[in-house]
Write a protein that holds these residues in place. Structure first.
Motif, short mmCIF file in Angstrom:
data_model
loop_
_atom_site.label_atom_id
_atom_site.label_comp_id
_atom_site.label_asym_id
_atom_site.label_seq_id
_atom_site.Cartn_x
_atom_site.Cartn_y
_atom_site.Cartn_z
N HIS B 88 -4.71 -62.52 76.08
CA HIS B 88 -3.59 -62.63 75.06
C HIS B 88 -2.08 -63.20 75.69
O HIS B 88 -1.41 -62.98 75.35
N LEU B 89 -2.44 -63.87 77.00
CA LEU B 89 -1.31 -64.33 77.51
C LEU B 89 -0.77 -65.53 76.76
O LEU B 89 -1.32 -66.31 76.34
N GLU B 90 0.75 -65.35 76.58
CA GLU B 90 1.62 -66.30 75.90
C GLU B 90 2.86 -66.54 76.73
O GLU B 90 3.02 -66.00 77.68
N ASP B 91 3.50 -67.67 76.06
CA ASP B 91 4.51 -67.91 76.67
C ASP B 91 5.43 -66.88 77.13
O ASP B 91 5.79 -65.79 76.05
N THR B 92 6.74 -66.86 77.60
CA THR B 92 7.53 -65.85 77.98
C THR B 92 8.64 -66.21 76.86
O THR B 92 8.59 -67.49 76.41
N LEU B 93 9.46 -65.51 76.36
CA LEU B 93 10.60 -65.84 75.51
C LEU B 93 11.62 -66.23 76.08
O LEU B 93 12.34 -65.74 76.89
N ASP B 94 12.24 -67.36 75.59
CA ASP B 94 13.24 -68.27 76.27
C ASP B 94 14.26 -68.31 75.38
O ASP B 94 14.15 -69.09 74.34
N LEU B 95 15.28 -67.78 75.40
CA LEU B 95 16.64 -67.81 74.52
C LEU B 95 17.08 -68.96 74.14
O LEU B 95 17.35 -69.66 73.15
N ASN B 96 17.16 -69.93 75.37
CA ASN B 96 17.58 -71.16 75.25
C ASN B 96 16.57 -72.21 74.32
O ASN B 96 17.28 -72.84 73.42
N LYS B 97 15.23 -71.97 74.36
CA LYS B 97 14.58 -72.54 73.37
C LYS B 97 14.73 -72.05 72.14
O LYS B 97 14.64 -72.87 71.15
N HIS B 98 14.95 -71.04 71.91
CA HIS B 98 15.21 -70.11 70.62
C HIS B 98 16.24 -70.96 69.91
O HIS B 98 16.25 -71.16 68.62
N LEU B 99 17.50 -70.89 70.67
CA LEU B 99 18.83 -71.11 70.30
C LEU B 99 19.25 -72.55 70.41
O LEU B 99 20.17 -73.18 69.42
N ILE B 100 18.56 -73.39 71.06
CA ILE B 100 18.97 -74.78 71.24
C ILE B 100 17.98 -75.74 70.89
O ILE B 100 16.85 -75.56 71.58
N GLN B 101 18.50 -76.66 69.77
CA GLN B 101 17.65 -77.67 69.40
C GLN B 101 17.82 -78.81 70.33
O GLN B 101 16.67 -79.47 70.82
N HIS B 102 19.02 -79.44 70.38
CA HIS B 102 19.21 -80.51 71.33
C HIS B 102 20.06 -80.21 72.49
O HIS B 102 21.36 -79.91 72.32
N GLN B 103 19.23 -80.22 73.59
CA GLN B 103 20.00 -79.55 74.77
C GLN B 103 21.19 -80.37 75.32
O GLN B 103 22.16 -80.03 75.50
N GLU B 104 20.92 -81.99 75.22
CA GLU B 104 21.81 -82.82 75.74
C GLU B 104 23.20 -82.74 74.80
O GLU B 104 24.37 -83.23 75.17
N ALA B 105 22.88 -82.36 73.60
CA ALA B 105 24.02 -82.25 72.39
C ALA B 105 24.69 -81.07 72.25
O ALA B 105 25.80 -81.07 71.35
N THR B 106 24.22 -79.98 73.18
CA THR B 106 24.80 -78.84 72.75
C THR B 106 25.89 -78.35 73.71
O THR B 106 25.75 -78.51 74.89
N PHE B 107 26.91 -77.70 73.19
CA PHE B 107 28.05 -77.18 73.99
C PHE B 107 28.43 -75.74 73.57
O PHE B 107 28.23 -75.39 72.37
N PHE B 108 28.91 -75.04 74.47
CA PHE B 108 29.57 -73.60 74.27
C PHE B 108 30.97 -73.65 73.99
O PHE B 108 31.65 -74.46 74.61
N VAL B 109 31.35 -72.98 73.04
CA VAL B 109 32.84 -72.85 72.55
C VAL B 109 33.27 -71.31 72.56
O VAL B 109 32.50 -70.64 71.87
N ARG B 110 34.66 -71.03 72.85
CA ARG B 110 34.95 -69.76 72.79
C ARG B 110 35.74 -69.88 71.45
O ARG B 110 36.79 -70.58 71.26
N ALA B 111 35.64 -68.65 70.41
CA ALA B 111 36.31 -68.55 69.24
C ALA B 111 37.56 -67.91 69.42
O ALA B 111 37.83 -67.01 70.26
#
Lengths: 412, 195
Positions: B88-111
């Motif tokens: 039943h071996l599966e991938d590990t859960l990666d938040l980056n993969k879950h939250l980021i669709q376009h890595q090169e176009a993604t920026f973090f901003v402080r509200a």
């Protein structure tokens, strides 16, 4: 036929600053070198004011102020991150990519059957929307021609940022070459240009129409390659893996002029460590270490001096526990007191792969073993690296590291 | 009887190397490789060979991959009980993969501020901003109005563009003709940390 594209970011450093400070759009911006020494990048608006590349900051300070030109210290963490985003996007457009510099990349489009002009328009658009960085694309049957095409794409807005030089008629092509000095050709340095000028080859067109034999005698095989490239015979290949460095220099203008030996020693020990880190990252070792310091050539008050010394070693060394003390010892030998030193550096040359073919009489030192094996080994510094940090550079106008530091994110 | 037919020359059954007994334990093919790539291909093959020898499952990493998450090797240990989770071996859960669709176009901003409280954006939260996404009506966007940043919900209706705050204490911003509006990016998630 071979086909190459050169993708080049427009005023890259200034553009990076604008992405995170949109009010700088259409404003004149200059970016200063490490330590706010001189101007290393300009927006088009700043170029229009006649600000020159490499000009010392203090010389143009008033002009910058008068014209309310925005001044920025260089923010390499930001530029580096933005560059890698741009390069990754470009890489989606061809399996063969050469990252030529922080803001330029060649890709190989040979054998692509689609309309290359619109293909490159898509690339340009994607880079702009995804990263905010504007780019221009030059297309040509050789790398040299692609470079020329990029030059045209930059100057003439009517091509909308993408230009294919192979579509130019011979007559127009010659006209273009006539408008360029030979030293503006990619790959022709100052020395080569001087040699060519002596036989009356002044413009790029003169070069193009010269006899290939003359070019070869003057510039050797490299010149011949450029000549053939200009005619559309591809001689320069895409270099996907950057060739190993032949020398590593770590040098800096100091934050203030240093007259105390201890201060200079701290600066050079730290620079030595930086150079060693760079060298180790590429798994290289050195057999020749040069140390140099100099006074400010612009200073009107004190006399000028430039000191340097090179030490050779019998076996390649990559160990900081040998190299950093060696730099200190070399400095001690050549140092002359009574001067205000304003710049210094360390150069490691004669680099070879670090296979550590040790000579019979040396062993890995205990300290270096400790460095590499102890979990906190990399935190250890030499006493000579510690001090009052007077040499550390100025960066009075630096923007935040928006993309690489959680504490410096863009605030909205 | 029929065995005698092959006395002179020809292939002898069972002679030569056994099929798939070579270093790769499978069929191989001859192929032309650009010389600039020879080293890279060679090193990949070396890696493959060494892993075959060690009898572990092979994962060839992408060239220049910044990080490669290796799945746990399927165990081939003879002794002991096999792990019941093996199949039943599966991938590990990666938040980056879950939250980021376009890595090169993604920026973090402080509200900053509370104008978007209603949308769950609090002072100090981190917004994940994707510059590759299209700013459709109804999306929360980072907008630039006359050179200044703001985060608001975008509304487009009959050619009228409004940037709506999600807090009754703040007024909506109507984009008048003549003022410049740039959509810098689309907010895809908000990270609100309690600790």
């Amino acid at each position: 036929m071979a086909k190459f594209a050169l993708v080049d970011c427009n005023n890259f450093y200034a553009s990076c600053e604008r992405v995170f400070e949109p009010k700088l759009e259409h404003k004149a911006i200059v970016v200063l070198s490490n330590n706010d020494g001189c101007i290393i990048a300009r927006s088009n608006e700043a170029k229009a004011f006649g600000i020159k590349m490499g000009e010392p900051y203090f010389k143009v300070k008033e002009l910058l102020n008068d014209k309310s030109i925005v001044v920025k210290s260089s923010n390499y963490p930001l530029y580096g991150d933005m560059s890698s985003r741009v390069m990754k996007i470009i890489s989606q457009y061809s399996p063969v990519q050469e990252v030529y510099s922080i803001d330029e990349s060649f890709i190989d489009l040979s054998g692509f059957s689609m309309n290359l002009n619109s293909y490159m328009q898509t690339l340009k658009q994607q880079v702009k929307t995804w990263t905010g960085i504007p780019v221009c694309v030059g297309l040509g049957s050789t790398k040299l021609r692609a470079k020329l095409a990029n030059h045209i794409a930059k100057i003439y807005p009517r091509f909308d940022g993408v230009f294919d030089i192979d579509k130019l008629s011979e007559h127009r092509f010659e006209k273009l070459l006539h408008s360029l000095e030979v030293k503006e050709l990619w790959g022709i340095g100052k020395k080569s240009a001087d040699r060519l000028n002596r036989v009356n080859i002044n413009t790029a067109l003169d070069f193009y129409q010269a006899d290939i034999g003359i070019i070869e005698t003057l510039l050797g095989v490299n010149g011949k390659r450029l000549y053939r490239e200009l005619y559309g015979h591809s001689c320069l290949q895409i270099e996907q893996i950057s060739p190993p460095r032949r020398q590593i220099v770590s040098s800096r203008s100091f934050g203030s002029e240093l007259s105390d030996y201890q201060d200079v020693n701290q600066a050079l020990s730290t620079l030595a460590r930086q150079a060693v880190i760079k060298m180790k990252r590429q798994s290289l070792a050195t057999t020749s270490v040069s140390v140099f310091i100099q006074t400010n050539p612009f200073s009107r008050y004190s006399s000028c001096i430039s000191l340097s010394k090179t030490i050779g070693m019998s076996v390649p060394v990559s160990d900081e526990s040998i190299l950093i003390p060696l730099v200190s010892k070399t400095l001690e030998k050549m140092y002359e007191s009574g001067y205000q030193f304003y710049k210094g550096g360390v150069m490691l040359s004669n680099l070879t792969p670090d296979k550590s073919q040790q000579d019979l009489f040396t062993q890995e030192s205990k300290t270096s073993k400790f460095y590499s094996q102890h979990p906190y080994g990399n935190l250890i510094q030499y006493a000579s690296e510690l001090g009052n940090n007077k040499w550390r550079s100025k960066a009075d106008f630096i923007s935040d590291r928006y993309t690489t530091n959680w504490n410096e994110l863009l605030s909205i | 009887m029929t065995l005698k037919t092959q006395q002179h020359g020809g292939a002898r059954t069972g002679a030569g190397r056994k099929v798939n007994s070579g270093k790769f334990k499978e069929d191989t093919k001859v192929m032309r490789i650009p010389s600039s790539l020879v080293d890279r291909v060679k090193s990949t093959l070396e890696l493959y060979k060494s892993q075959l020898k060690a009898d572990v499952r092979v994962q060839i990493p992408a060239y220049d991959a910044s990080s490669v998450l290796l799945p746990i090797f399927t165990s081939r240990v003879q002794a002991g009980f096999p792990s019941p989770a093996d199949d039943h071996l599966e991938d590990t859960l990666d938040l980056n993969k879950h939250l980021i669709q376009h890595q090169e176009a993604t920026f973090f901003v402080r509200a900053q501020g509370d104008s978007m409280l209603g949308a769950g954006i609090h002072q100090g939260d981190i917004l994940i901003v994707d510059k590759a996404l299209v700013a459709k009506s109804g999306r929360i966007v980072i907008a630039v109005i006359d050179g200044e940043f703001t985060v608001k919900r975008l509304h487009k209706y009959k050619g009228v563009i409004t940037l709506k705050a999600e807090n009754p204490e703040f007024k909506d911003i109507l984009i008048k003709e003549g003022s410049e509006l740039i959509i810098w990016g689309v907010v895809t998630s908000v990270i609100h940390q309690y600790l």
